[in-house]
Structure formats: C-alpha cells, structure tokens
Scaffold this active site. Structure first.
Site, PDB file in Angstrom:
ATOM      1  N   SER A   9     -47.561  -7.299 134.835  1.00 13.90           N
ATOM      2  CA  SER A   9     -47.502  -7.881 133.490  1.00 13.90           C
ATOM      3  C   SER A   9     -48.896  -8.325 133.051  1.00 13.90           C
ATOM      4  CB  SER A   9     -46.580  -9.092 133.462  1.00 13.90           C
ATOM      5  OG  SER A   9     -46.828  -9.842 132.270  1.00 13.90           O
ATOM      6  N   HIS A  34     -46.646  -3.609 132.064  1.00 19.25           N
ATOM      7  CA  HIS A  34     -45.633  -4.441 131.386  1.00 19.25           C
ATOM      8  C   HIS A  34     -46.328  -5.313 130.348  1.00 19.25           C
ATOM      9  CE1 HIS A  34     -41.698  -6.440 131.202  1.00 19.25           C
ATOM     10  NE2 HIS A  34     -42.350  -7.593 131.160  1.00 19.25           N
ATOM     11  N   ASP A  36     -45.907  -8.196 127.628  1.00 19.97           N
ATOM     12  CA  ASP A  36     -45.021  -9.294 127.216  1.00 19.97           C
ATOM     13  C   ASP A  36     -45.350  -9.788 125.826  1.00 19.97           C
ATOM     14  OD1 ASP A  36     -44.987 -10.431 130.576  1.00 19.97           O
ATOM     15  OD2 ASP A  36     -43.251  -9.757 129.430  1.00 19.97           O
ATOM     16  N   MET A  38     -44.529 -12.134 122.730  1.00 20.32           N
ATOM     17  CA  MET A  38     -43.839 -13.408 122.504  1.00 20.32           C
ATOM     18  C   MET A  38     -44.149 -13.920 121.098  1.00 20.32           C
ATOM     19  SD  MET A  38     -44.653 -15.251 126.124  1.00 20.32           S
ATOM     20  CE  MET A  38     -44.199 -14.464 127.671  1.00 20.32           C
ATOM     21  N   HIS A  67     -41.943  -5.505 126.500  1.00 25.01           N
ATOM     22  CA  HIS A  67     -40.863  -6.493 126.605  1.00 25.01           C
ATOM     23  C   HIS A  67     -40.944  -7.397 125.380  1.00 25.01           C
ATOM     24  CE1 HIS A  67     -39.179 -10.149 129.074  1.00 25.01           C
ATOM     25  NE2 HIS A  67     -38.354  -9.751 128.105  1.00 25.01           N
ATOM     26  N   MET A  69     -39.974 -10.346 123.432  1.00 21.62           N
ATOM     27  CA  MET A  69     -39.342 -11.660 123.425  1.00 21.62           C
ATOM     28  C   MET A  69     -39.535 -12.225 122.023  1.00 21.62           C
ATOM     29  SD  MET A  69     -40.645 -12.776 127.189  1.00 21.62           S
ATOM     30  CE  MET A  69     -41.963 -11.542 127.115  1.00 21.62           C
ATOM     31  N   MET A 138     -34.077 -11.057 133.669  1.00 19.87           N
ATOM     32  CA  MET A 138     -35.056 -12.136 133.734  1.00 19.87           C
ATOM     33  C   MET A 138     -34.704 -13.052 134.898  1.00 19.87           C
ATOM     34  SD  MET A 138     -37.127 -11.340 131.497  1.00 19.87           S
ATOM     35  CE  MET A 138     -38.191 -12.758 131.766  1.00 19.87           C
ATOM     36  N   ASP A 174     -37.808  -9.245 136.428  1.00 24.63           N
ATOM     37  CA  ASP A 174     -39.012  -9.798 135.802  1.00 24.63           C
ATOM     38  C   ASP A 174     -39.045 -11.316 135.881  1.00 24.63           C
ATOM     39  OD1 ASP A 174     -40.237  -9.574 132.330  1.00 24.63           O
ATOM     40  OD2 ASP A 174     -41.179 -10.287 134.188  1.00 24.63           O
TER      41      ASP A 174
END
Ligand code: DX5
Ligand code: ZN
Length: 221
Positions: A9, A34, A36, A38, A67, A69, A138, A174
């Site tokens: 990540s 990966h 992330d 957010m 990913h 979020m 998660m 993850d």
C-alpha cells in the site's frame, strides 16, 4: 503452497517521493500496487485522488489496485478508470446501490472489487458474487496505516473463501498484515495480501524487497 499476490500500500510510502517509491516497490517484487483513496467523509482521513494516480501511473507496469474509501463513489469511477486503475474496489457501506456500482466498474472495462469493513458480515456479498472479481476484507478500521490486525476477521475470511467456491474471485486482505500473521491469513483463505507499514519499513528498495519476500514466504508456506 499457493500463488500469493503481494500488494504494497503506497499510503505508507514517502509522499514527498511517491514516484520513486513506486519504482522501488516495483523493483522490490511487488505484484500489485495498492492505492488507498480516502475522502475524509467515508473515513476520517484524506489521502489522494485520481490526479495523483494518473501522475504516478507511468512509474510502473504493475497492476494498480485502487481501494476507494469514498462515499458516494459512483461519480468518481470514470476518473479513476481513466487515471489508470486496473482494479477498482468500492465499499459495500459507501452507498445503497452496490450492484449498480459494480456493474458500472465493469462497464468501464476494469476489474470490480467490493470491500467490507470489520463489522460488516460476509452476507453482504450474497447477491453480488457474480458481479465481482475481488473481495477485500478489511482487518483494520479503514482510514490509517500502521494499525493492528483485527483477529475476528479470520473467521470471515474463511467463510468468504467458502462462498467464493469455484468462482474466479480473488480474496484480498488489508490492514495490519505482517510476516508474523501472513501464514494464518493465507491459511484462512486469502490469496492476495495488502501490506503498507510492513513493507515500507527501512528506506531502500532492498529493504522493501526483504520485507515483501518475508511476507510472501510466510503466506506461501
Ligand atoms: C487502511 C488501508 C490499508 C492500509 C494498510 O484504510 O485501506 O490499505 O493502508 O496499511 P498497513 O499494512 O500499515 O495496515
Ligand atoms: Zn487499502
């Protein structure tokens, strides 16, 4: 042993040198990258958006495992697809129309993933299994790297492995993954492991390679 995908990540990377860090984990043996994303709304932290992913896309040919979020997610799917995402994962908890959102990801020509927060039961997957290329479990509450693995999720991982059966769906885990718990996670049924802080320890590509290898060896034992 089984073929495990290791997906470092980049949330744990040095953001001041993000491009170099991605090149370093590519060289260090990362299978996927990966990313992330957010939004400070679905999770209590803001990381980066599609423009950053577009900027670092040329640094590697490896799969960008994005990913999201974020909530709502639908309005941003095309931007992440155009930025170079290969897998786009949305949260089951991010909105009421998961089936439609997963169809939209596939309509963009990308692999579709759904992520479950620790408190969300695997039954949330029951009516969308045929829309999925990946399930992301998660094992921390999303928003931050460097947290501890939530052990209760091992049972969920095993149950989801059972739900997947013979379908071509990857089971990704993850949060808080390290060389010390990778064996148990893989034994429970995961075939794809995300690791941030456990990979980006040290400072060189050689350090990253040793960290990735340690997780891989443990998971494939
Ligand atoms: C948390 C992210 C995870 C996290 C993993 O919201 O989805 O990918 O960055 O970092 P570690 O491996 O340090 O828990
Ligand atoms: Zn993640």
């Amino acid at each position: 042993s089984k073929e495990i995908i290791i997906a470092p990540s980049i949330l744990a990377a040095d953001f001041a040198r993000l491009g170099e860090e991605i090149a370093a984990i590519d060289a260090a043996g990362a299978d996927w990258i990966h990313c992330d994303v957010m939004d400070g709304h679905f999770v209590p932290n803001i990381s980066f958006g599609a423009d950053i992913i577009k900027a670092v896309r040329p640094m590697t040919k490896k799969i960008f495992d994005v990913h999201l979020m974020i909530a709502p997610a639908d309005a941003y799917l095309e931007a992440f697809a155009k930025a170079g995402a290969d897998v786009i994962t949305i949260h089951a908890e991010a909105g009421p129309h998961l089936d439609r959102s997963l169809q939209a990801i596939r309509a963009l020509g990308k692999k579709a993933g759904v992520s479950l927060c620790p408190s969300t039961p695997e039954s949330a997957l029951e009516y969308v299994l045929d829309r999925l290329d990946l399930v992301l479990v998660m094992t921390v509450n999303p928003g931050f790297g460097g947290q501890s693995f939530i052990g209760s999720q091992l049972e969920k991982i095993a149950r989801i492995r059972n739900m997947i059966g013979g379908r071509p769906i990857r089971l990704e885990v993850d949060g808080g993954v390290t060389r010390d718990n990778a064996a148990a996670i893989a034994a429970a049924g995961a075939d794809t492991l995300v690791a941030g802080s456990a990979v980006f320890r040290g400072k060189s590509s050689a350090d990253y390679a040793a960290n990735i290898a340690a997780i891989r060896v443990a998971a494939e034992a």
